[in-house]
Design an enzyme around this catalytic site. Sequence first.
Site, mmCIF file in Angstrom:
data_model
loop_
_atom_site.group_PDB
_atom_site.id
_atom_site.type_symbol
_atom_site.label_atom_id
_atom_site.label_comp_id
_atom_site.label_asym_id
_atom_site.label_seq_id
_atom_site.Cartn_x
_atom_site.Cartn_y
_atom_site.Cartn_z
ATOM 1 N N ARG A 1 0.817 -1.216 0.000
ATOM 2 C CA ARG A 1 0.000 0.000 0.000
ATOM 3 C C ARG A 1 0.850 1.264 0.000
ATOM 4 O O ARG A 1 0.517 2.241 -0.685
ATOM 5 C CB ARG A 1 -0.940 -0.033 1.215
ATOM 6 C CG ARG A 1 -1.784 1.216 1.430
ATOM 7 C CD ARG A 1 -2.388 1.805 0.168
ATOM 8 N NE ARG A 1 -3.112 0.852 -0.652
ATOM 9 C CZ ARG A 1 -3.407 1.063 -1.924
ATOM 10 N NH1 ARG A 1 -3.028 2.175 -2.540
ATOM 11 N NH2 ARG A 1 -4.053 0.157 -2.612
ATOM 12 N N ASP B 1 -2.283 38.689 -13.134
ATOM 13 C CA ASP B 1 -3.157 37.908 -12.262
ATOM 14 C C ASP B 1 -4.623 38.264 -12.484
ATOM 15 O O ASP B 1 -5.023 39.422 -12.330
ATOM 16 C CB ASP B 1 -2.772 38.157 -10.802
ATOM 17 C CG ASP B 1 -3.555 37.275 -9.853
ATOM 18 O OD1 ASP B 1 -3.678 36.065 -10.124
ATOM 19 O OD2 ASP B 1 -4.054 37.796 -8.835
#
Length: 288
Positions: free
Chosen positions: A109, A224
Amino acid sequence: MELRGYTTPITKIGSDDFMPLVQLAWDEDLPAGDITSESLFSPKEMSKAILLSKDDGILCGTDVIECLIQKSHQTVKYESRLKDGSILKKGSEIGTLSGSLVSILKMERILLNFIQYLSGIATNTYQVVSKYPDLVILDTRKTLPGYRKLAKYAVFTGGGWNHRINLSDMAMLKDNHVAKAGSIESAVHAVKALHPNRKVELEIDNLQQLDEAIKSNPDIILLDNFSLADTKLAVEKIRSLAPQIRIECSGGITPTKLEALSELQGIGVSMGYLTHTVRFLDISLEII
């Protein structure tokens, strides 16, 4: 190799980069061993497992396997068939693990969590870069704590560019910095005076700031949340008056806007999506 980064990109990683996180994962998952596997199988029982892709994508993160082999006290060996950056198809065999069955089951895992996650980032990036080859696709610092270097390596593996790696890597002046410094020019000059060998990026959020931004001569101007129309005007002006300044866009980047920006060719687009909206690539470890 193309140096796809504003500073030095993360072109490779190794077991030393993984080990701190692997140790945390190992302690978290195995505080008192694997009671299931250890109840069923002898430590001396040997087996073999195939690391198999069940999805299309880009492979990334296989160096974690060496760390896990170290944690298993070398009771497992790994034979690689595909390297990081390989294109995966459903059914691709990535490599094989052989050795102690208990050790393989203990690491399964943890191994998959790293490889599925980093391959997911690499695949995310590859899909965007492939669709918009005329854009410079950049990552951000929107990464999980401790995973910064690994995540940016995954972006690079997928064909993207690395933005700054951390706050020490290069300067990025945002609205709060400029407001407290008094002006764009004073903010840029202050950073250059103290750090002449560091790149400086300046963020602006409207066209009224553009003239002063160009005059201050940063290495990069970040537009931005500009509208598409304002972006085109800003790009035209920067390329006309200061072609040495690199241009980047961010904020509100939709597929429609990406398509339009790609027409401007060579514009940088920074996307937190590359690392913070990730689907694990479907990869399994199957015992033979």
